[in-house]
Design an enzyme around this catalytic site. Structure first.
Site, short mmCIF file in Angstrom:
data_model
loop_
_atom_site.label_atom_id
_atom_site.label_comp_id
_atom_site.label_asym_id
_atom_site.label_seq_id
_atom_site.Cartn_x
_atom_site.Cartn_y
_atom_site.Cartn_z
N HIS A 161 0.83 -1.20 0.00
CA HIS A 161 0.00 0.00 0.00
C HIS A 161 0.87 1.26 0.00
O HIS A 161 2.03 1.20 0.43
CB HIS A 161 -0.87 0.04 1.27
CG HIS A 161 -1.99 -0.96 1.29
ND1 HIS A 161 -2.18 -1.85 2.33
CD2 HIS A 161 -2.99 -1.19 0.42
CE1 HIS A 161 -3.26 -2.59 2.09
NE2 HIS A 161 -3.76 -2.22 0.93
N CYS A 249 -3.02 0.42 9.81
CA CYS A 249 -4.11 -0.39 9.25
C CYS A 249 -5.07 -0.93 10.29
O CYS A 249 -6.13 -1.43 9.94
CB CYS A 249 -3.55 -1.52 8.40
SG CYS A 249 -2.40 -2.53 9.25
C1 CIR Z 1 -3.82 -7.82 3.14
O1 CIR Z 1 -2.99 -8.31 2.39
O2 CIR Z 1 -4.80 -7.22 2.72
C2 CIR Z 1 -3.62 -7.99 4.63
N1 CIR Z 1 -3.01 -9.25 4.88
C3 CIR Z 1 -2.80 -6.86 5.20
C4 CIR Z 1 -3.45 -5.53 5.07
C5 CIR Z 1 -2.67 -4.44 5.72
N2 CIR Z 1 -3.35 -3.22 5.54
C6 CIR Z 1 -2.78 -2.04 5.63
O3 CIR Z 1 -1.59 -1.93 5.83
N3 CIR Z 1 -3.54 -0.97 5.43
#
Ligand code: CIR
Length: 256
Positions: A161, A249
């Protein structure tokens, strides 16, 4: 004015999370829960009203609530996560956000993950990533421009991201990994670079002047931040990092 932090519990299925850049390693659920509780406690200690949404059974990534929405003072925009497995997460967040804001939402074929959205004042930088596409970014722009926001797309070819590569640590100051995002677009800010040995260190959560940060995981970058006189609040999110999660997140922070 108060700050509300919306968080979502860790689901026991977290070991089945989406992974894009990292290899799967065992995630200790009980430890993940404990670390997440500590993260919530830190938010509470700095004055946030913490609202917690129960995990949705089988939604492995639901703790990463940031990806489901972007909450502005004027409107909350429900995202349409790029990973299909994560789209059902939004339904559980919607009724909670509805208590606080008028809602808008991103529609197919748009995809948008909140982790790709870095808001600095009235500017929103939007990562064009494996998760967020041009349609998603254009829809966001159409929704928020009426409220005076500018949306600037930024390509992020090397990390999950945009906020894996850059986050805000103080007014006018961004923490950045220049290997993962071009810095030209951020030239009007003071840029603090992560230590070259700590590629994942650019994600920090700035709340009410405090920087919630995994200092033990990224000690060299933490020293750089401390040298600026920033107040660092250490958290250990080692288990969530195994799921490619970080500190921004795990919450949606809103003025209430
Ligand atoms: C994903 O791959 O969507 C999750 N395992 C991790 C998401 C992390 N989100 C973020 O940093 N905003």
């Amino acid at each position: 004015m108060t700050l509300t932090a919306i968080t979502r519990d860790v689901d026991p299925s977290i070991s089945h999370c989406e992974l894009t850049y990292q290899s799967r390693v065992e995630i200790e659920y009980a430890l993940a829960v404990e670390q997440h509780r500590r993260y919530q406690a830190v938010l509470s200690e700095i004055g946030c009203e913490v609202v917690t949404i129960p995990a949705a059974q089988g939604l492995a990534d639901c703790v990463f609530i940031e990806d489901t929405a972007i909450v502005l003072d004027e409107v909350a925009v429900l995202c349409r996560p790029g990973a299909a497995s994560r789209r059902p997460e939004v339904a559980g967040v919607e009724p909670v956000l509805r208590r606080f804001r008028t809602l808008a939402s991103i529609q197919s074929p748009g995809t948008l993950d909140g982790g790709d959205l870095l808001r600095v004042g009235k500017t929103i930088y939007a990562g064009l990533s494996t998760r967020s596409n041009q349609s998603g970014i254009d829809q966001l722009r159409a929704i928020v421009s009426d409220h005076g926001y500018t949306v600037t797309a930024v390509t992020t070819p090397s990390c999950l991201h945009l906020k894996s590569a850059v986050s805000q640590v103080a007014p006018g100051t961004l923490l950045v990994n220049p290997e993962w995002v071009g810095t030209e677009v951020f030239k009007d800010y003071q840029l603090i670079e992560v230590d070259p040995e700590e590629a994942h260190a650019a994600n920090a959560l700035l709340v009410a002047g405090n920087v919630i940060y995994p200092t033990a995981a990224f000690p060299r970058t933490a020293s750089r931040l401390a040298a600026l006189g920033l107040t660092l609040l250490p958290v250990d999110v080692s288990e969530l990092q195994k799921a490619e999660g970080a500190v921004t997140c795990c919450s949606l922070i809103l003025n209430t």
